[in-house]
Design a protein around this motif. Sequence first.
Motif, PDB file in Angstrom:
ATOM      1  N   ASN A  91       0.704  -1.133   0.112  1.00 21.09           N
ATOM      2  CA  ASN A  91       0.543  -0.449  -0.212  1.00 21.09           C
ATOM      3  C   ASN A  91       0.971   1.240  -0.082  1.00 21.09           C
ATOM      4  O   ASN A  91       0.288   2.224  -0.576  1.00 21.09           O
ATOM      5  CB  ASN A  91      -1.414  -0.068   1.231  1.00 21.09           C
ATOM      6  N   ASP A 106      -0.484  -0.976   6.714  1.00 22.35           N
ATOM      7  CA  ASP A 106      -2.310  -1.024   6.404  1.00 22.35           C
ATOM      8  C   ASP A 106      -2.259  -2.087   7.973  1.00 22.35           C
ATOM      9  O   ASP A 106      -2.640  -1.955   8.840  1.00 22.35           O
ATOM     10  CB  ASP A 106      -2.905  -2.517   5.640  1.00 22.35           C
ATOM     11  N   ALA A 146      -6.574  -6.031   2.179  1.00 24.75           N
ATOM     12  CA  ALA A 146      -6.984  -5.264   2.751  1.00 24.75           C
ATOM     13  C   ALA A 146      -7.430  -6.402   4.131  1.00 24.75           C
ATOM     14  O   ALA A 146      -6.456  -6.063   5.109  1.00 24.75           O
ATOM     15  CB  ALA A 146      -7.698  -3.887   2.471  1.00 24.75           C
ATOM     16  N   GLN A 266      -2.109   3.889   8.791  1.00 24.86           N
ATOM     17  CA  GLN A 266      -1.151   3.773   8.041  1.00 24.86           C
ATOM     18  C   GLN A 266      -0.514   4.694   7.539  1.00 24.86           C
ATOM     19  O   GLN A 266       0.620   4.758   7.266  1.00 24.86           O
ATOM     20  CB  GLN A 266      -2.185   2.857   6.875  1.00 24.86           C
TER      21      GLN A 266
END
Length: 291
Positions: A91, A106, A146, A266
């Motif tokens: 990410n 994440d 996720a 995050q």
Amino acid sequence: MQTTKQLHVGLIGDPVAHSFSPRFQQPAFDALGIPARYELWHTPARQLIERIRSLCEPDCLGANVTIPHKEAVLPLVDKIDPLAARIGAINTIVHRDDYLYGYNTDALGLLHALHEHGLGEVETYNGREHISLRGHTAILLGAGGAARAAAFALVDAGVEQLIILNRNLERARHLAADLLRSYDRPIFSLNDPSFLIPRTSSIIINATSLGLHEDISPLPVETLAQFDPDTFIYDMIYNPSQTYLLCQARLMGFNTANGLSMLLHQGAQAFTLWTNQPAPIEIMRKSLMME
Ligand code: NDP
């Protein structure tokens, strides 16, 4: 970071318009006097390779990556951090010394968010602080990028058992198999919510995109009535701030939170990776909550 030339960093995804990342990343760069602009880079799948290549421009710090590209960017970066490699999703991309490095923030972002909502204990071993979720059962809804980060974070944090519920059972099984290669823990995969057995001390995490589009989507679980009243329900979605799942859960008296806290944590870690400086987290939090 000492420079006066304009730098760029942004969010790569499709869609990106719903994202709150610019709201708190831009004030963080401004507060530290770093001349960087955080931009939204809408990127359909067919433009992904070209977009990733553009991160090698000298004025680019890197990027965040969101739906649906977190898994697709893995082969497009030069080096992958071991945690991101285990999770199988990136990410955050950092442009450093002419290389692109892939990370996953994440996972830790979720743990810090859960801790902020009163879950888990901070423990120190090998001189480093870790968040422990020992004693909890986690029910994870979803098996996409996720969810993969959440699953590794939860098992790393010591949850007693993990139940992965996903519409596509193969994807849930694949995630469970990846986890079982590294951990000796009960990990189950389901695609039928009616097989969910009520547990005490549960944490339910919605990592599906059900609810993202403000429609009255069906609940990702059949009913919440079966769960213990102290079950904590976390929805990774933060826009809209109240998904149907969270509305139902609140009406039934459960403790709940939306994904804003995970977004903040995050993002703070991504900021540090891009700049090599501690993130001004209180400035970021204030900017995120203010709008
Ligand atoms: P992916 O596209 O990788 O995964 C989507 C997941 O949602 C899959 O498990 C998919 O199931 C499930 N899903 C989608 N539509 C439906 C449906 N109609 N019914 C049942 N299940 C469905 O997305 P990500 O994992 O990257 O993101 C998931 C969500 O988490 C998004 O809403 C995203 O905004 C949010 N998120 C929030 C973060 C935060 O900081 N707060 C950070 C990261 C993500 P299937 O496998 O069956 O297709």
